[in-house]
Structure formats: structure tokens, C-alpha cells
Write an enzyme that holds these catalytic residues in place. Structure first.
Site, PDB file in Angstrom:
ATOM      1  N   PRO A   1       0.778  -1.322  -0.012  1.00  0.00           N
ATOM      2  CA  PRO A   1      -0.114   0.117   0.154  1.00  0.00           C
ATOM      3  C   PRO A   1       0.819   1.254  -0.159  1.00  0.00           C
ATOM      4  O   PRO A   1       1.918   1.347   0.660  1.00  0.00           O
ATOM      5  CB  PRO A   1      -0.652  -0.027   1.407  1.00  0.00           C
ATOM      6  CG  PRO A   1      -0.068  -1.120   2.193  1.00  0.00           C
ATOM      7  CD  PRO A   1       0.619  -2.041   1.007  1.00  0.00           C
ATOM      8  N   ASN A   2       0.249   2.125  -0.818  1.00  0.00           N
ATOM      9  CA  ASN A   2       0.774   3.434  -0.867  1.00  0.00           C
ATOM     10  C   ASN A   2       2.107   3.598  -1.808  1.00  0.00           C
ATOM     11  O   ASN A   2       2.790   4.888  -2.080  1.00  0.00           O
ATOM     12  CB  ASN A   2       1.145   4.124   0.453  1.00  0.00           C
ATOM     13  CG  ASN A   2      -0.306   4.175   1.197  1.00  0.00           C
ATOM     14  OD1 ASN A   2      -1.256   4.694   0.730  1.00  0.00           O
ATOM     15  ND2 ASN A   2      -0.452   3.654   2.613  1.00  0.00           N
TER      16      ASN A   2
ATOM     17  N   ARG B   1       5.074  10.790  -2.586  1.00  0.00           N
ATOM     18  CA  ARG B   1       5.001  10.434  -0.884  1.00  0.00           C
ATOM     19  C   ARG B   1       6.084  10.532  -0.192  1.00  0.00           C
ATOM     20  O   ARG B   1       7.100   9.945  -0.357  1.00  0.00           O
ATOM     21  CB  ARG B   1       4.527   9.199  -1.075  1.00  0.00           C
ATOM     22  CG  ARG B   1       4.241   8.602   0.418  1.00  0.00           C
ATOM     23  CD  ARG B   1       4.219   7.117   0.344  1.00  0.00           C
ATOM     24  NE  ARG B   1       4.024   6.668   2.020  1.00  0.00           N
ATOM     25  CZ  ARG B   1       4.307   5.152   2.166  1.00  0.00           C
ATOM     26  NH1 ARG B   1       4.572   4.253   1.321  1.00  0.00           N
ATOM     27  NH2 ARG B   1       3.916   4.930   3.604  1.00  0.00           N
TER      28      ARG B   1
ATOM     29  N   TYR C   1      11.300   8.932   1.668  1.00  0.00           N
ATOM     30  CA  TYR C   1      11.174   7.882   0.485  1.00  0.00           C
ATOM     31  C   TYR C   1      12.103   8.000  -0.642  1.00  0.00           C
ATOM     32  O   TYR C   1      12.006   7.331  -1.576  1.00  0.00           O
ATOM     33  CB  TYR C   1       9.758   7.256   0.235  1.00  0.00           C
ATOM     34  CG  TYR C   1       9.019   6.774   1.326  1.00  0.00           C
ATOM     35  CD1 TYR C   1       9.370   5.570   2.192  1.00  0.00           C
ATOM     36  CD2 TYR C   1       7.853   7.458   1.934  1.00  0.00           C
ATOM     37  CE1 TYR C   1       8.996   5.280   3.170  1.00  0.00           C
ATOM     38  CE2 TYR C   1       7.308   6.944   3.014  1.00  0.00           C
ATOM     39  CZ  TYR C   1       7.628   5.797   3.705  1.00  0.00           C
ATOM     40  OH  TYR C   1       7.343   5.172   5.084  1.00  0.00           O
TER      41      TYR C   1
ATOM     42  N   ASN D   1       8.270  -5.615  -0.770  1.00  0.00           N
ATOM     43  CA  ASN D   1       8.173  -4.494   0.147  1.00  0.00           C
ATOM     44  C   ASN D   1       6.520  -4.363   0.600  1.00  0.00           C
ATOM     45  O   ASN D   1       5.775  -3.727  -0.455  1.00  0.00           O
ATOM     46  CB  ASN D   1       8.676  -3.006  -0.461  1.00  0.00           C
ATOM     47  CG  ASN D   1       8.474  -1.840   0.401  1.00  0.00           C
ATOM     48  OD1 ASN D   1       7.730  -1.983   1.614  1.00  0.00           O
ATOM     49  ND2 ASN D   1       9.101  -0.820  -0.052  1.00  0.00           N
TER      50      ASN D   1
ATOM     51  N   ALA E   1       3.072  -0.570   4.854  1.00  0.00           N
ATOM     52  CA  ALA E   1       2.607  -0.861   6.270  1.00  0.00           C
ATOM     53  C   ALA E   1       2.181  -2.073   6.767  1.00  0.00           C
ATOM     54  O   ALA E   1       2.071  -2.468   7.916  1.00  0.00           O
ATOM     55  CB  ALA E   1       1.270   0.113   6.604  1.00  0.00           C
TER      56      ALA E   1
ATOM     57  N   HIS F   1       3.952  -4.483   9.218  1.00  0.00           N
ATOM     58  CA  HIS F   1       4.025  -4.505  10.590  1.00  0.00           C
ATOM     59  C   HIS F   1       2.326  -4.836  11.032  1.00  0.00           C
ATOM     60  O   HIS F   1       2.468  -4.949  12.329  1.00  0.00           O
ATOM     61  CB  HIS F   1       3.980  -2.954  10.915  1.00  0.00           C
ATOM     62  CG  HIS F   1       5.034  -2.019  10.401  1.00  0.00           C
ATOM     63  ND1 HIS F   1       6.244  -2.625  10.320  1.00  0.00           N
ATOM     64  CD2 HIS F   1       4.974  -1.145   9.479  1.00  0.00           C
ATOM     65  CE1 HIS F   1       7.223  -1.675   9.540  1.00  0.00           C
ATOM     66  NE2 HIS F   1       6.518  -0.903   8.831  1.00  0.00           N
TER      67      HIS F   1
ATOM     68  N   ASP G   1       2.069 -15.929   7.056  1.00  0.00           N
ATOM     69  CA  ASP G   1       1.778 -17.236   6.729  1.00  0.00           C
ATOM     70  C   ASP G   1       2.039 -17.591   5.349  1.00  0.00           C
ATOM     71  O   ASP G   1       2.282 -18.592   4.952  1.00  0.00           O
ATOM     72  CB  ASP G   1       0.198 -17.321   7.244  1.00  0.00           C
ATOM     73  CG  ASP G   1       0.262 -17.581   8.770  1.00  0.00           C
ATOM     74  OD1 ASP G   1       1.098 -17.488   9.452  1.00  0.00           O
ATOM     75  OD2 ASP G   1      -1.049 -17.423   9.149  1.00  0.00           O
TER      76      ASP G   1
ATOM     77  N   GLU H   1      12.637  -9.505   2.359  1.00  0.00           N
ATOM     78  CA  GLU H   1      12.072  -8.156   2.712  1.00  0.00           C
ATOM     79  C   GLU H   1      12.543  -6.881   2.283  1.00  0.00           C
ATOM     80  O   GLU H   1      13.952  -6.804   2.378  1.00  0.00           O
ATOM     81  CB  GLU H   1      11.787  -8.048   4.157  1.00  0.00           C
ATOM     82  CG  GLU H   1      11.051  -6.881   4.757  1.00  0.00           C
ATOM     83  CD  GLU H   1      11.167  -7.060   6.311  1.00  0.00           C
ATOM     84  OE1 GLU H   1      12.053  -7.596   6.850  1.00  0.00           O
ATOM     85  OE2 GLU H   1      10.352  -6.588   6.976  1.00  0.00           O
TER      86      GLU H   1
ATOM     87  N   HIS I   1      12.611  -2.681   2.107  1.00  0.00           N
ATOM     88  CA  HIS I   1      12.351  -1.275   2.450  1.00  0.00           C
ATOM     89  C   HIS I   1      13.078  -0.037   2.047  1.00  0.00           C
ATOM     90  O   HIS I   1      14.452  -0.471   2.167  1.00  0.00           O
ATOM     91  CB  HIS I   1      12.186  -1.120   4.068  1.00  0.00           C
ATOM     92  CG  HIS I   1      11.287  -2.082   4.636  1.00  0.00           C
ATOM     93  ND1 HIS I   1       9.896  -2.279   4.602  1.00  0.00           N
ATOM     94  CD2 HIS I   1      11.465  -3.386   5.478  1.00  0.00           C
ATOM     95  CE1 HIS I   1       9.247  -2.975   5.155  1.00  0.00           C
ATOM     96  NE2 HIS I   1      10.397  -3.927   5.741  1.00  0.00           N
TER      97      HIS I   1
ATOM     98  N   SER J   1      12.922   3.052   3.480  1.00  0.00           N
ATOM     99  CA  SER J   1      13.681   3.603   4.748  1.00  0.00           C
ATOM    100  C   SER J   1      14.290   2.392   5.698  1.00  0.00           C
ATOM    101  O   SER J   1      14.024   1.241   5.407  1.00  0.00           O
ATOM    102  CB  SER J   1      12.432   4.452   5.170  1.00  0.00           C
ATOM    103  OG  SER J   1      11.441   3.456   5.825  1.00  0.00           O
TER     104      SER J   1
ATOM    105  N   ARG K   1      12.821   4.418  12.709  1.00  0.00           N
ATOM    106  CA  ARG K   1      11.586   5.247  12.760  1.00  0.00           C
ATOM    107  C   ARG K   1      10.525   5.030  13.891  1.00  0.00           C
ATOM    108  O   ARG K   1      11.401   4.386  14.979  1.00  0.00           O
ATOM    109  CB  ARG K   1      10.959   4.982  11.479  1.00  0.00           C
ATOM    110  CG  ARG K   1      11.759   5.337  10.348  1.00  0.00           C
ATOM    111  CD  ARG K   1      11.192   5.200   9.091  1.00  0.00           C
ATOM    112  NE  ARG K   1       9.985   5.968   8.903  1.00  0.00           N
ATOM    113  CZ  ARG K   1       9.091   5.907   7.881  1.00  0.00           C
ATOM    114  NH1 ARG K   1       8.978   4.688   6.937  1.00  0.00           N
ATOM    115  NH2 ARG K   1       7.980   6.716   7.717  1.00  0.00           N
TER     116      ARG K   1
ATOM    117  N   ARG L   1       6.795   0.617  13.934  1.00  0.00           N
ATOM    118  CA  ARG L   1       7.476   0.132  12.615  1.00  0.00           C
ATOM    119  C   ARG L   1       8.311  -1.084  13.127  1.00  0.00           C
ATOM    120  O   ARG L   1       8.952  -1.567  12.156  1.00  0.00           O
ATOM    121  CB  ARG L   1       8.186   1.240  11.636  1.00  0.00           C
ATOM    122  CG  ARG L   1       7.188   2.124  11.045  1.00  0.00           C
ATOM    123  CD  ARG L   1       7.756   3.080  10.061  1.00  0.00           C
ATOM    124  NE  ARG L   1       6.853   4.251  10.175  1.00  0.00           N
ATOM    125  CZ  ARG L   1       5.690   4.555   9.439  1.00  0.00           C
ATOM    126  NH1 ARG L   1       5.469   3.369   8.573  1.00  0.00           N
ATOM    127  NH2 ARG L   1       5.051   5.684   9.216  1.00  0.00           N
TER     128      ARG L   1
HETATM  129  C1  DQA Z   1       8.067   0.929   3.935  1.00  0.00           C
HETATM  130  C2  DQA Z   1       8.414   1.355   5.573  1.00  0.00           C
HETATM  131  C3  DQA Z   1       7.091   0.948   6.130  1.00  0.00           C
HETATM  132  O1  DQA Z   1       6.982   1.234   7.576  1.00  0.00           O
HETATM  133  C4  DQA Z   1       5.929   2.058   5.301  1.00  0.00           C
HETATM  134  O2  DQA Z   1       4.684   1.801   5.995  1.00  0.00           O
HETATM  135  C5  DQA Z   1       5.836   1.971   4.243  1.00  0.00           C
HETATM  136  C6  DQA Z   1       7.155   1.966   3.227  1.00  0.00           C
HETATM  137  C7  DQA Z   1       9.616   1.382   3.219  1.00  0.00           C
HETATM  138  O3  DQA Z   1       9.711   0.891   2.029  1.00  0.00           O
HETATM  139  O4  DQA Z   1      10.506   2.149   3.909  1.00  0.00           O
HETATM  140  O5  DQA Z   1       4.993   2.065   3.483  1.00  0.00           O
HETATM  141  O6  DQA Z   1       8.021  -0.397   3.732  1.00  0.00           O
END
Ligand code: DQA
Length: 148
Positions: A15-16, A23, A28, A80, A83, A86, A93, A104, A106, A108, A113, A117
Site C-alpha cells: 500500500p501507498n 509521498r 522515501y 516491500n 505498512a 507491521h 503465513d 523483505e 524497505h 527507509s 523510525r 514500525r
Molecule cells: C516502507 C516502510 C513502512 O514502514 C511503511 O509503512 C511504508 C514503506 C519502506 O519502504 O520504507 O509504506 O515499507
């Protein structure tokens, strides 16, 4: 590489992340998801791999795509989960349910943070984590995945 394994790496974004570029650029960066896809395609070509880059704001799509990665014999998944990292036991699963290695990713460093997170249900199930290098996190994860 086994016969049932392809040279494709799934790159799944939650998401996002469709809003990357505008953003919170101070966190980011200014690269869009299309820019990151381009960087990954360039590096994948050098490595003799292909990337399949996807994004969804919906948790179930990410679960379905993890299952699909195994079904089509993808070499690895870069995930990635935004959110959902978390919050999502369903993603935890799903990662455990497949044999395809999941890395995984990210942009950031979530550990530097807010406290909410600091827990990663994705990281608890993933093979490895790359975080904090901005858009380069994805390229570093691709390099790692190529060596698996
Ligand atoms: C993120 C870190 C997450 O905590 C956050 O919710 C994101 C972006 C990152 O790529 O740094 O949406 O996954």
C-alpha cells in the site's frame, strides 16, 4: 537452477507505494515506482534475469501473488509490503506457506523510525531483509536474490 524454476523474480509492492515520488520524499526519496522498475529491469538484464514488478493497496492481492510466485516457479520474491509489514499475519503465513525465497525490502530503515514500525511480521518469515538504502534497497535485494 531446477527445471521447474524460472529466471523470473517477482517484485511485490504494497500500500501507498504507487505514490512513490511524491509521498514523503524526505523519507522515501524522489524515485517513482516506475523509476525503480526501470532500475530493476536494467540490473536484471545484466544478471540474466527477468523481473515482474507489481503493486497493490490490497493485502489479499499480495497473498495471491506470493502463492502465484511459487506456482509459476519464480526464483525469488522481493517484497516491500509497506505498512502491512507491521500488521499482516496473513502475509507472514503466506511467506511461510511457500518454498520460494522471499526477501523483505524497505526504502527507509523502519528500525530507525516510530516504534510501531519495529515489528515486522514479514521479516520474521523472510529469508533476508534489505532496508534503508532508498531505491537502491531493491537493486541490492535483486543482487542478493540472484545469488540464491
Ligand atoms: C516502507 C516502510 C513502512 O514502514 C511503511 O509503512 C511504508 C514503506 C519502506 O519502504 O520504507 O509504506 O515499507
Amino acid at each position: 537452477m531446477s527445471e521447474s524454476q524460472s529466471a523470473t523474480i517477482f517484485v511485490l509492492n504494497g500500500p501507498n507505494l504507487n505514490l512513490l515520488g511524491t509521498r514523503e520524499p524526505e523519507i522515501y526519496g524522489s524515485a517513482t515506482l516506475d523509476d525503480i522498475a526501470g532500475m530493476l529491469e536494467d540490473r536484471a538484464r545484466e544478471l540474466g534475469l527477468e523481473v515482474d514488478v507489481r503493486q497493490s493497496n490490497h493485502e489479499g492481492h499480495l497473498v495471491d501473488w506470493l502463492h502465484e510466485a511459487q506456482a509459476v516457479g519464480a526464483k525469488a520474491v522481493l517484497l516491500n509490503a509497506g505498512a502491512f509489514t507491521h500488521t499482516s499475519i496473513a502475509l507472514h503465513d503466506a511467506i511461510k506457506a511457500i518454498r520460494t525465497p522471499v526477501i523483505e525490502v524497505h526504502l527507509s530503515n523502519p528500525h530507525a523510525r516510530e516504534a510501531f514500525r519495529h515489528t515486522s511480521y514479514v521479516g520474521m518469515a523472510a529469508k533476508a531483509t534489505i532496508a534503508g538504502f532508498g531505491a537502491q534497497s531493491y537493486v541490492l535485494a535483486l543482487d542478493g536474490a540472484s545469488r540464491l
